[in-house]
Design a protein around this motif. Structure first.
Motif, PDB file in Angstrom:
ATOM      1  N   GLU B  92     -81.766  12.873  -6.151  1.00 51.61           N
ATOM      2  CA  GLU B  92     -80.454  12.373  -5.392  1.00 51.61           C
ATOM      3  C   GLU B  92     -81.151  11.553  -4.092  1.00 51.61           C
ATOM      4  O   GLU B  92     -80.721  10.529  -3.746  1.00 51.61           O
ATOM      5  CB  GLU B  92     -79.811  13.592  -4.875  1.00 51.61           C
ATOM      6  CG  GLU B  92     -79.030  14.292  -5.962  1.00 51.61           C
ATOM      7  CD  GLU B  92     -77.832  15.054  -5.520  1.00 51.61           C
ATOM      8  OE1 GLU B  92     -76.661  15.036  -6.018  1.00 51.61           O
ATOM      9  OE2 GLU B  92     -77.922  15.828  -4.446  1.00 51.61           O
ATOM     10  N   TYR B 224     -64.052   1.128   4.971  1.00 53.26           N
ATOM     11  CA  TYR B 224     -64.320   1.787   3.680  1.00 53.26           C
ATOM     12  C   TYR B 224     -65.665   1.533   3.063  1.00 53.26           C
ATOM     13  O   TYR B 224     -66.216   0.442   3.092  1.00 53.26           O
ATOM     14  CB  TYR B 224     -63.344   1.249   2.621  1.00 53.26           C
ATOM     15  CG  TYR B 224     -63.327   1.935   1.297  1.00 53.26           C
ATOM     16  CD1 TYR B 224     -62.302   2.833   0.960  1.00 53.26           C
ATOM     17  CD2 TYR B 224     -64.244   1.759   0.234  1.00 53.26           C
ATOM     18  CE1 TYR B 224     -62.248   3.633  -0.416  1.00 53.26           C
ATOM     19  CE2 TYR B 224     -64.460   2.391  -0.897  1.00 53.26           C
ATOM     20  CZ  TYR B 224     -63.335   3.508  -1.239  1.00 53.26           C
ATOM     21  OH  TYR B 224     -63.346   4.130  -2.486  1.00 53.26           O
ATOM     22  N   LYS B 229     -67.014   7.480   1.969  1.00 52.73           N
ATOM     23  CA  LYS B 229     -65.425   8.084   1.382  1.00 52.73           C
ATOM     24  C   LYS B 229     -65.733   8.916   0.167  1.00 52.73           C
ATOM     25  O   LYS B 229     -64.687   9.808  -0.009  1.00 52.73           O
ATOM     26  CB  LYS B 229     -64.676   6.750   1.296  1.00 52.73           C
ATOM     27  CG  LYS B 229     -64.104   6.022   2.285  1.00 52.73           C
ATOM     28  CD  LYS B 229     -62.973   6.741   3.097  1.00 52.73           C
ATOM     29  CE  LYS B 229     -62.549   5.795   4.248  1.00 52.73           C
ATOM     30  NZ  LYS B 229     -61.568   6.794   5.076  1.00 52.73           N
ATOM     31  N   ALA B 230     -66.391   8.500  -0.564  1.00 56.58           N
ATOM     32  CA  ALA B 230     -66.774   9.258  -1.970  1.00 56.58           C
ATOM     33  C   ALA B 230     -68.138   9.412  -2.201  1.00 56.58           C
ATOM     34  O   ALA B 230     -68.837   8.929  -2.977  1.00 56.58           O
ATOM     35  CB  ALA B 230     -66.121   8.420  -3.037  1.00 56.58           C
ATOM     36  N   PRO B 231     -68.620  10.480  -1.268  1.00 55.73           N
ATOM     37  CA  PRO B 231     -70.136  10.451  -1.266  1.00 55.73           C
ATOM     38  C   PRO B 231     -70.786  10.955  -2.591  1.00 55.73           C
ATOM     39  O   PRO B 231     -70.149  11.742  -3.470  1.00 55.73           O
ATOM     40  CB  PRO B 231     -70.570  11.550  -0.123  1.00 55.73           C
ATOM     41  CG  PRO B 231     -69.160  12.180  -0.014  1.00 55.73           C
ATOM     42  CD  PRO B 231     -68.139  11.266  -0.073  1.00 55.73           C
ATOM     43  N   TYR B 232     -71.928  10.397  -3.022  1.00 53.23           N
ATOM     44  CA  TYR B 232     -72.666  10.549  -4.405  1.00 53.23           C
ATOM     45  C   TYR B 232     -74.080  10.694  -3.748  1.00 53.23           C
ATOM     46  O   TYR B 232     -74.656  10.459  -2.655  1.00 53.23           O
ATOM     47  CB  TYR B 232     -72.384   9.515  -5.098  1.00 53.23           C
ATOM     48  CG  TYR B 232     -73.086   8.263  -4.819  1.00 53.23           C
ATOM     49  CD1 TYR B 232     -71.999   7.555  -3.751  1.00 53.23           C
ATOM     50  CD2 TYR B 232     -73.985   7.613  -5.038  1.00 53.23           C
ATOM     51  CE1 TYR B 232     -72.306   6.411  -3.521  1.00 53.23           C
ATOM     52  CE2 TYR B 232     -74.458   6.326  -4.453  1.00 53.23           C
ATOM     53  CZ  TYR B 232     -73.531   5.775  -3.757  1.00 53.23           C
ATOM     54  OH  TYR B 232     -73.874   4.485  -3.570  1.00 53.23           O
ATOM     55  N   ALA B 233     -75.116  10.942  -4.861  1.00 50.32           N
ATOM     56  CA  ALA B 233     -76.433  11.017  -4.553  1.00 50.32           C
ATOM     57  C   ALA B 233     -76.546  12.233  -3.282  1.00 50.32           C
ATOM     58  O   ALA B 233     -75.935  13.069  -3.115  1.00 50.32           O
ATOM     59  CB  ALA B 233     -77.229   9.892  -4.571  1.00 50.32           C
ATOM     60  N   ASP B 236     -74.226  12.779   0.844  1.00 49.15           N
ATOM     61  CA  ASP B 236     -73.334  13.567   1.732  1.00 49.15           C
ATOM     62  C   ASP B 236     -74.282  14.394   2.742  1.00 49.15           C
ATOM     63  O   ASP B 236     -73.676  15.084   3.794  1.00 49.15           O
ATOM     64  CB  ASP B 236     -72.618  14.558   0.816  1.00 49.15           C
ATOM     65  CG  ASP B 236     -73.881  15.266  -0.250  1.00 49.15           C
ATOM     66  OD1 ASP B 236     -74.795  14.722  -0.505  1.00 49.15           O
ATOM     67  OD2 ASP B 236     -73.406  16.360  -0.861  1.00 49.15           O
ATOM     68  N   ARG B 237     -75.598  14.518   2.694  1.00 54.89           N
ATOM     69  CA  ARG B 237     -76.672  15.344   3.471  1.00 54.89           C
ATOM     70  C   ARG B 237     -77.149  14.412   4.497  1.00 54.89           C
ATOM     71  O   ARG B 237     -78.006  14.660   5.200  1.00 54.89           O
ATOM     72  CB  ARG B 237     -77.569  15.830   2.782  1.00 54.89           C
ATOM     73  CG  ARG B 237     -77.040  17.291   2.101  1.00 54.89           C
ATOM     74  CD  ARG B 237     -77.598  17.759   0.821  1.00 54.89           C
ATOM     75  NE  ARG B 237     -76.948  16.497  -0.176  1.00 54.89           N
ATOM     76  CZ  ARG B 237     -77.312  16.652  -1.465  1.00 54.89           C
ATOM     77  NH1 ARG B 237     -78.564  17.033  -1.669  1.00 54.89           N
ATOM     78  NH2 ARG B 237     -76.781  15.853  -2.115  1.00 54.89           N
ATOM     79  N   ALA B 293     -65.001   9.394 -17.885  1.00 58.35           N
ATOM     80  CA  ALA B 293     -65.229   9.564 -16.449  1.00 58.35           C
ATOM     81  C   ALA B 293     -65.318   8.394 -15.572  1.00 58.35           C
ATOM     82  O   ALA B 293     -65.235   7.229 -16.404  1.00 58.35           O
ATOM     83  CB  ALA B 293     -66.704  10.091 -16.231  1.00 58.35           C
ATOM     84  N   ILE B 294     -65.012   8.521 -14.155  1.00 54.11           N
ATOM     85  CA  ILE B 294     -65.011   7.609 -13.295  1.00 54.11           C
ATOM     86  C   ILE B 294     -66.237   7.575 -12.478  1.00 54.11           C
ATOM     87  O   ILE B 294     -66.447   8.828 -11.976  1.00 54.11           O
ATOM     88  CB  ILE B 294     -63.674   7.557 -12.620  1.00 54.11           C
ATOM     89  CG1 ILE B 294     -62.781   6.920 -13.818  1.00 54.11           C
ATOM     90  CG2 ILE B 294     -64.031   6.567 -11.611  1.00 54.11           C
ATOM     91  CD1 ILE B 294     -61.453   6.480 -13.208  1.00 54.11           C
ATOM     92  N   LYS B 296     -68.411   5.974  -8.857  1.00 53.32           N
ATOM     93  CA  LYS B 296     -68.271   4.741  -7.995  1.00 53.32           C
ATOM     94  C   LYS B 296     -69.557   4.887  -7.291  1.00 53.32           C
ATOM     95  O   LYS B 296     -70.144   6.095  -7.025  1.00 53.32           O
ATOM     96  CB  LYS B 296     -67.195   4.866  -7.227  1.00 53.32           C
ATOM     97  CG  LYS B 296     -65.777   4.732  -7.543  1.00 53.32           C
ATOM     98  CD  LYS B 296     -64.792   4.689  -6.580  1.00 53.32           C
ATOM     99  CE  LYS B 296     -63.427   5.117  -7.076  1.00 53.32           C
ATOM    100  NZ  LYS B 296     -62.539   5.316  -5.934  1.00 53.32           N
ATOM    101  N   GLU B 303     -67.837  -1.619  -3.410  1.00 56.35           N
ATOM    102  CA  GLU B 303     -67.639  -0.526  -4.594  1.00 56.35           C
ATOM    103  C   GLU B 303     -67.968  -1.265  -5.851  1.00 56.35           C
ATOM    104  O   GLU B 303     -67.337  -1.978  -6.187  1.00 56.35           O
ATOM    105  CB  GLU B 303     -66.139   0.021  -4.271  1.00 56.35           C
ATOM    106  CG  GLU B 303     -65.617   1.049  -5.209  1.00 56.35           C
ATOM    107  CD  GLU B 303     -64.085   0.769  -5.330  1.00 56.35           C
ATOM    108  OE1 GLU B 303     -63.609   1.672  -5.158  1.00 56.35           O
ATOM    109  OE2 GLU B 303     -63.719  -0.452  -5.883  1.00 56.35           O
ATOM    110  N   ILE B 305     -67.504   0.146  -9.801  1.00 54.00           N
ATOM    111  CA  ILE B 305     -66.604   1.366 -10.470  1.00 54.00           C
ATOM    112  C   ILE B 305     -67.065   1.126 -11.784  1.00 54.00           C
ATOM    113  O   ILE B 305     -66.757   0.300 -12.311  1.00 54.00           O
ATOM    114  CB  ILE B 305     -65.093   1.415 -10.154  1.00 54.00           C
ATOM    115  CG1 ILE B 305     -64.415   2.449 -10.924  1.00 54.00           C
ATOM    116  CG2 ILE B 305     -64.404   0.177 -10.044  1.00 54.00           C
ATOM    117  CD1 ILE B 305     -62.928   2.779 -10.182  1.00 54.00           C
TER     118      ILE B 305
END
Lengths: 205, 360
Positions: B92, B224, B229-233, B236-237, B293-294, B296, B303, B305
């Motif tokens: 990640e 945005y 807004k939509a954390p990945y990998a 989020d840390r 699945a979706i 982003k 963004e 998607i």
């Protein structure tokens, strides 16, 4: 745990006159994904209007022709299958559209502050007509035009329904038929290649 | 004064990519525009359904050059959701590294072109020279200057040892003062400000209506960013700043990009210092069941998607992606209205358009 509004399902149900099938889930990072199948395609505009009021952004639209899921019966070799057993009827959508590989499924992906809600609706192949969302969401404009040029889907009420990427001279619904490569490239490279092979063979002979 | 129509493009509007504009002008003022797309439509969504999940990573990385890492990243994320795979923590962080290096190179390329389009070629070359550091990082760490080949389903295909990490840190230390110097020019150079401030304005209301994403949205005041807004990998840390501006002009979009280059350097340093030990990819190739699945991610332009539908075979049943540029073209109708003909290329460049991405 969900980051979607708590009453989302109830509000969608209230906005739709027909049945809806709603599921939602969240991943380990707290990002939510929801799916909402509409039984009646006439509910698309009222539900989209609700989402617009909720501040949703229409991210994109995906259309396709889902294939019926194959049954697992073939795996059982011990079965006394004499071959006369009738095939099970093909599956149908919530609204009763037969999923036979020719009917269309359209997925409208909405962004709700980072989370995604997808509206799903089904259209039978002989009545591939759906209302345009472009008057509500400008962002539907190009993606609806693209949908119309790659499938035999007609979008009613689109303010500018001309082709987007594919030239007018190309027959419509390119994703619904096989286009041989030689046709696609106007046979140009194929002939060139063939002449090259002939020339080489001629030299060798 | 009568109105007449001039053709702009399809070649050399700003980038060497084809988009054809029909511009209605009165004198030298733009009244309205129309766009004709499709010059590089290659049918990649169809091709992707004819290849296996693993072959597709190679194809999908080649949709676009400047955001080439974002495509396989979102593609793999969609498949990981369907296959219920957990990406190892080290992978990640490594995905963030690949994304942010690409973001630095992409943003610097765009702001360099802006300098070129206002006729400030010295600055153009200065920024491109600086960008070369990012290119060197990619070449040294991934073996390639554009397509990194970084992602695989369930993780990443590369790893950094101590030597590579210290190389990366060293290059970031070289890069940062250069970016600071460039930022100073963009902030204060009189002729640059004259040409770019108050030009190609997109108001917040127009930006919301057009659904614009990425630096174009953030320069018009929309807070945005998919990473927030939509954390990945590993986002989020990590400490990811969200830069916004309110003017919505050509200059604001450039300044957002420069701020994001600085933020990317910081994110890379955070990754280097916190990189956890562990595996980088699953030991075996995963099975992908039927599902949808979706996914982003925040590509350099905004963004990105991906929608994926699988049927239990080894190929996607349907795959659809919407690139950030696809949204941002529409905003040009507002930005170009009442602009001067001489500013058309400058304004088109300010949305950082990618035609290869848009048309697929």
């Amino acid at each position: 745990m969900t980051r979607l509004p708590e009453d989302l399902e109830a509000r969608l149900r209230a906005a739709a006159s027909g049945e809806i099938g709603f599921t939602s889930s969240s991943n380990a990072k707290g990002v939510s994904t929801a799916w909402c199948e509409l039984a009646d395609k006439a509910d698309l505009v009222p539900v989209a209007r609700l989402l617009k009021e909720m501040g949703a952004r229409l991210s994109t639209i995906s259309a396709f022709q889902p294939q019926p899921v194959e049954s697992d019966d073939d795996d059982d070799e011990d079965d006394d299958d004499d071959g006369e057993e009738e095939d099970p009827p093909p599956p149908t959508s919530l609204g009763g559209v037969v999923i036979d590989g020719k009917s269309y499924e359209i997925a409208y992906h909405f962004d709700l502050d980072g989370n995604t809600l997808t509206l799903l609706l089904f259209l039978p192949v002989d009545a591939g007509v759906v209302d345009s969302l472009t008057p509500l969401f400008r962002t539907a404009d190009w993606t609806e035009r693209e949908m119309m040029e790659v499938y035999n889907i007609r979008v009613t009420g689109h303010p500018n329904p001309r082709r987007l990427f594919i030239d007018e001279s190309v027959e419509p619904a390119v994703l619904e038929r096989l286009i041989p490569f030689s046709t696609l490239v106007n046979a140009a490279s194929t002939r060139e290649l063939w002449e090259k092979i002939l020339a080489t063979k001629g030299n060798a002979a | 004064m009568s109105t007449f129509t001039i053709p702009v493009g399809p070649l050399h509007v700003a980038l060497e990519e084809p988009m054809y504009f029909k511009v209605d002008v009165t004198g030298e003022t733009v009244r309205s525009i129309d766009m004709t797309a499709g010059h590089v439509h290659r049918g990649i969504e169809y091709l992707a359904t004819k290849r296996t999940f693993f072959q597709n990573i190679t194809l999908i990385e080649r949709i676009c050059s400047l955001c080439s890492n974002s495509h396989p990243e979102a593609y793999c994320m969609a498949l990981e959701q369907i296959a219920d795979l957990t990406v190892p923590e080290r992978a990640e962080y490594l995905r963030v590294c690949a994304s942010e290096i690409k973001r630095i190179a992409s943003h610097l390329f765009n702001v360099a072109l802006m300098a070129h389009l206002v006729g400030f070629d010295t600055l153009f070359m200065h920024v491109m020279q600086t960008r070369e550091i990012a290119q060197d990082i990619k070449e040294t760490l991934f073996g390639n200057r554009m397509d990194l080949g970084a992602n695989c389903i369930g993780g990443v295909r590369f790893d950094f040892d101590a030597e590579k990490l210290s190389f990366l840190s060293g290059q970031l230390d070289r890069l940062e003062p250069e970016v600071d110097e460039i930022a100073g020019h963009y902030r204060s150079n009189h002729s640059l400000l004259e040409r770019t401030r108050g030009i190609g304005v997109l108001t917040r209301e127009q930006a919301v209506a057009c659904g614009v994403v990425g630096p174009v949205a953030r320069a018009s005041g929309i807070a945005y960013d998919v990473r927030v807004k939509a954390p990945y990998a590993a986002y989020d840390r990590l400490d990811v700043p969200l830069h916004t501006r309110s003017d919505g002009d050509v200059w604001s979009r450039a300044m957002i990009r420069i701020a994001e280059v600085k933020a990317a350097i910081d994110l890379l340093r955070q990754c280097v210092s916190r990189l956890p030990v562990g595996p980088t990819a699953p030991a075996e190739r995963p099975e992908v069941p039927a599902g949808q699945a979706i996914a982003k991610c925040e590509a350099p332009r905004g963004e990105l998607i991906y929608y994926m539908r699988t049927d239990g075979s080894n190929r996607p049943e349907r795959i659809k992606w919407r690139v950030p540029s696809f949204m941002n073209w529409d905003a040009l109708r507002f930005m170009l209205k009442d602009a001067k003909v001489a500013d058309i290329a400058l304004i088109v460049n300010s949305v950082d358009p990618c035609v290869s991405c848009t048309e697929r």
